[in-house]
Design a protein around this motif. Structure first.
Motif, PDB file in Angstrom:
ATOM      1  N   LYS A 222      53.517  43.177  47.430  1.00  0.00           N
ATOM      2  CA  LYS A 222      54.014  42.683  46.149  1.00  0.00           C
ATOM      3  C   LYS A 222      52.864  42.038  45.385  1.00  0.00           C
ATOM      4  CE  LYS A 222      58.140  43.902  47.337  1.00  0.00           C
ATOM      5  NZ  LYS A 222      58.711  45.137  46.774  1.00  0.00           N
ATOM      6  N   THR A 223      52.500  42.613  44.245  1.00  0.00           N
ATOM      7  CA  THR A 223      51.321  42.152  43.515  1.00  0.00           C
ATOM      8  C   THR A 223      51.651  41.377  42.246  1.00  0.00           C
ATOM      9  OG1 THR A 223      51.192  44.282  42.376  1.00  0.00           O
ATOM     10  CG2 THR A 223      49.916  44.038  44.418  1.00  0.00           C
ATOM     11  N   SER A 224      52.916  41.373  41.843  1.00  0.00           N
ATOM     12  CA  SER A 224      53.293  40.648  40.634  1.00  0.00           C
ATOM     13  C   SER A 224      54.752  40.227  40.731  1.00  0.00           C
ATOM     14  CB  SER A 224      53.072  41.525  39.395  1.00  0.00           C
ATOM     15  OG  SER A 224      53.884  42.686  39.449  1.00  0.00           O
ATOM     16  N   GLY A 225      55.196  39.440  39.761  1.00  0.00           N
ATOM     17  CA  GLY A 225      56.578  39.009  39.753  1.00  0.00           C
ATOM     18  C   GLY A 225      56.774  37.712  40.519  1.00  0.00           C
ATOM     19  N   ASP A 226      58.041  37.274  40.614  1.00  0.00           N
ATOM     20  CA  ASP A 226      58.341  35.983  41.226  1.00  0.00           C
ATOM     21  C   ASP A 226      58.222  35.994  42.739  1.00  0.00           C
ATOM     22  OD1 ASP A 226      60.515  37.689  41.404  1.00  0.00           O
ATOM     23  OD2 ASP A 226      61.988  36.083  41.343  1.00  0.00           O
ATOM     24  N   ALA A 228      55.548  37.669  44.299  1.00  0.00           N
ATOM     25  CA  ALA A 228      54.215  38.211  44.551  1.00  0.00           C
ATOM     26  C   ALA A 228      53.585  37.539  45.770  1.00  0.00           C
ATOM     27  CB  ALA A 228      53.332  38.020  43.325  1.00  0.00           C
ATOM     28  N   TYR A 229      52.785  38.318  46.475  1.00  0.00           N
ATOM     29  CA  TYR A 229      52.076  37.807  47.648  1.00  0.00           C
ATOM     30  C   TYR A 229      51.181  36.651  47.246  1.00  0.00           C
ATOM     31  CZ  TYR A 229      49.039  37.828  51.799  1.00  0.00           C
ATOM     32  OH  TYR A 229      48.329  37.486  52.921  1.00  0.00           O
ATOM     33  N   ASN A 230      51.215  35.565  48.017  1.00  0.00           N
ATOM     34  CA  ASN A 230      50.449  34.365  47.703  1.00  0.00           C
ATOM     35  C   ASN A 230      49.782  33.863  48.977  1.00  0.00           C
ATOM     36  OD1 ASN A 230      49.548  31.726  47.117  1.00  0.00           O
ATOM     37  ND2 ASN A 230      51.186  31.383  45.635  1.00  0.00           N
ATOM     38  N   SER A 497      55.875  48.613  46.367  1.00  0.00           N
ATOM     39  CA  SER A 497      55.305  47.822  45.280  1.00  0.00           C
ATOM     40  C   SER A 497      56.357  47.401  44.274  1.00  0.00           C
ATOM     41  CB  SER A 497      54.210  48.633  44.566  1.00  0.00           C
ATOM     42  OG  SER A 497      54.750  49.836  44.057  1.00  0.00           O
ATOM     43  N   GLN A 499      59.068  45.515  42.336  1.00  0.00           N
ATOM     44  CA  GLN A 499      59.278  44.068  42.225  1.00  0.00           C
ATOM     45  C   GLN A 499      60.750  43.721  42.363  1.00  0.00           C
ATOM     46  OE1 GLN A 499      56.564  42.253  42.389  1.00  0.00           O
ATOM     47  NE2 GLN A 499      55.465  44.179  42.306  1.00  0.00           N
TER      48      GLN A 499
END
Length: 499
Positions: A222-226, A228-230, A497, A499
């Motif tokens: 997950k690269t974007s959105g609420d 997303a990888y952190n 990917s 979201q």
């Protein structure tokens, strides 16, 4: 661990479909069962149904998928990705929703009723843990409409998406961490029921942070959105999580005669018939876990795989079966560190936390930090397995020489995590996140005799499980498609990917 003596909830209309459940010891009903009880009499049941029914069954049914073990018959379902897995005769769903989750719901309600938020918190942690295991095998699951400890059981509940399930998991864990820091009128272990942490609320807090790190780490695609990888959030959760083997979340067994007193995968345990032999892949990985041109055997091999065959250790190919070969040619899957009557069931360990941290640091290009966490994860697992200090130090020095911060990579991290997480269904999440890559897991290949009707392509791997037939019969209006060609082959939400 004490012999089970607490109440368990079950739906009779579901439970009667399976007569061999590990903790099937009480009558069943759809109504709440919190009347007249106090939470200290329910915590042990909540813990042991999470591990003894839900986690055990989730691990048992995929033991050939994760390739820790191979069965003596080639058609065994998780070896060939067929039979129970493709016909819905797979009871992890039942064990989660009939036994484990109702106990967590009751614990939450009783904690509130008796002004004991520590019990409510434990219920939420176990609930999040069970929701996590369930959604990671099925995808969309039931969260909001399942038994809540206050209303009658809804037998036609609505499903939520996996993203929504993950949001629920994180909410439950955050609430639990806060509640464990509030005063409570009843101690967690006043009746000896806290068989995980003996009433130590700080250890429960660290466990909750560790579980949160696990599920945050699943979002690497997950690269974007609420959602997303952190990597930084994962590292922070790891630093607040389990920080020594003394805090490993594990259910212990005394090795008694009763089924619930023995490790399920040990001889005489409930799942011993499913774990016949160690697999070729697992044994070979332990023979050369660093993937060196000149193999160096892992000192954990003889501890995990106790039975040598003709002077060595021989695994059985997953999906091949004995096919007329004598059983004595292969290393039997019992009697080792994880498969003896007194072997614990590990929910989460210090070593897993360090491997999660290592992956997160590697993904943010902190190679020195990644290697430090990786090496500590290996050390922690070897200490857990009581590897002699001389052998352990020699192996750790070899890691410095052959890997170090310069050569640390995802394969090294995931191979060592695979070894350390033996028999934990979390391994299947990792293998799917890594796309079943042989570059990540050297020597990994599809089982022999795999179900070609569903998986005809050589690059096709199993991605999820079918919902059970009784759920489909009862709740077909609400549940997603249960077509094997969709359910078994479609990547779960966290593995895309989207979201």
């Amino acid at each position: 661990m004490k012999i089970l003596k607490y109440s368990f909830i079950a739906l009779a209309i579901i439970a009667t479909s399976c007569s061999d459940d590990y903790f099937d010891v009480n009558s069943s009903e759809t109504a709440p069962t919190t009347s007249g009880l106090a939470p200290q009499f329910r915590i042990q049941g909540a813990i042991e149904n999470t591990t003894g029914t839900a986690q055990y069954r989730g691990a048992r049914e995929i033991i050939g998928v994760t390739q820790y073990a191979a069965h003596h018959t080639k058609a065994y379902e998780s070896n060939s990705w067929t039979n129970n897995l493709t016909t819905g005769s797979y009871f992890f769903w039942q064990n989660a929703y009939v036994y484990a989750l109702p106990n967590t719901a009751d614990l939450i309600v009783l904690g509130k009723k008796y002004n004991s938020p520590n019990y409510t918190a434990v219920g939420k942690i176990l609930r999040a843990y069970t929701f996590g295991m369930t959604t990671d095998q099925y995808g969309d699951i039931v969260t909001k409409d399942t038994y809540d400890g206050e209303s009658n059981m809804n037998i036609t509940p609505k499903f939520v998406t996996q993203k929504e399930a993950y949001q629920t998991i994180f909410t439950l864990l955050d609430e639990a961490i806060a509640e464990l820091q509030q005063p409570s009128s009843i101690g967690l272990n006043v009746e000896g029921g806290d068989v995980l942490y003996d009433g130590d609320q700080q250890k429960w807090i660290r466990f909750a942070h560790s579980v949160k790190a696990r599920y945050l780490n699943h979002l690497n695609k997950k690269t974007s959105g609420d959602m997303a990888y952190n990597a930084d959030a994962i590292i922070a959760a790891c630093e607040a999580g389990i920080n020594s083997n003394a805090l490993n979340a594990q259910q212990d067994f005394v090795g008694g005669e009763a089924e619930n007193q023995r490790q399920p995968f040990a001889v005489g345990g409930y799942g011993s018939s499913r774990f016949r032999y160690f697999s070729t892949f697992f044994v070979n990985l332990l023979k050369n876990p660093l993937n060196l041109a000149v193999p160096v055997e892992d000192p954990r091999l003889s501890i995990i795989v106790p039975e040598a065959v003709n002077g060595g250790y021989v695994g059985l190919d997953v999906g091949r079966g004995l096919d007329g070969d004598p059983a004595t040619k292969y290393s039997a899957g019992n009697g080792g560190f994880y498969t003896s009557p007194t072997s614990p069931t590990y929910m989460m360990t210090y070593s897993e936390v360090k491997f999660i941290e290592a992956e997160a640091r590697f993904r943010k290009n902190d190679l020195t930090g990644a290697y430090t966490a990786f090496k500590e994860g290996v050390r922690a697992d070897m200490e857990k397995l009581n590897v002699p200090s001389t052998e352990m130090n020699t192996y750790l020095s070899l890691l410095d020489a052959k890997i170090g911060a310069t050569n640390i990579g995802m394969s090294a991290i995931m191979v060592q995590k695979y070894i350390a997480n033996m028999l934990n269904p979390e391994t299947w999440v990792d293998m799917r996140r890594m796309d079943y890559s042989a570059a990540i897991y050297p020597g990994l290949k599809r089982p022999i005799n795999v179900n070609l009707d569903i998986f005809p392509g050589s690059d096709e791997w199993i991605q999820g499980m079918l919902y059970e037939r009784n759920e489909e019969d009862r709740n077909y209006i609400n549940m997603p498609s249960n077509d094997p060609l969709i359910r078994l082959k479609t990547p779960l939400w966290w593995n895309t990917s989207e979201q």
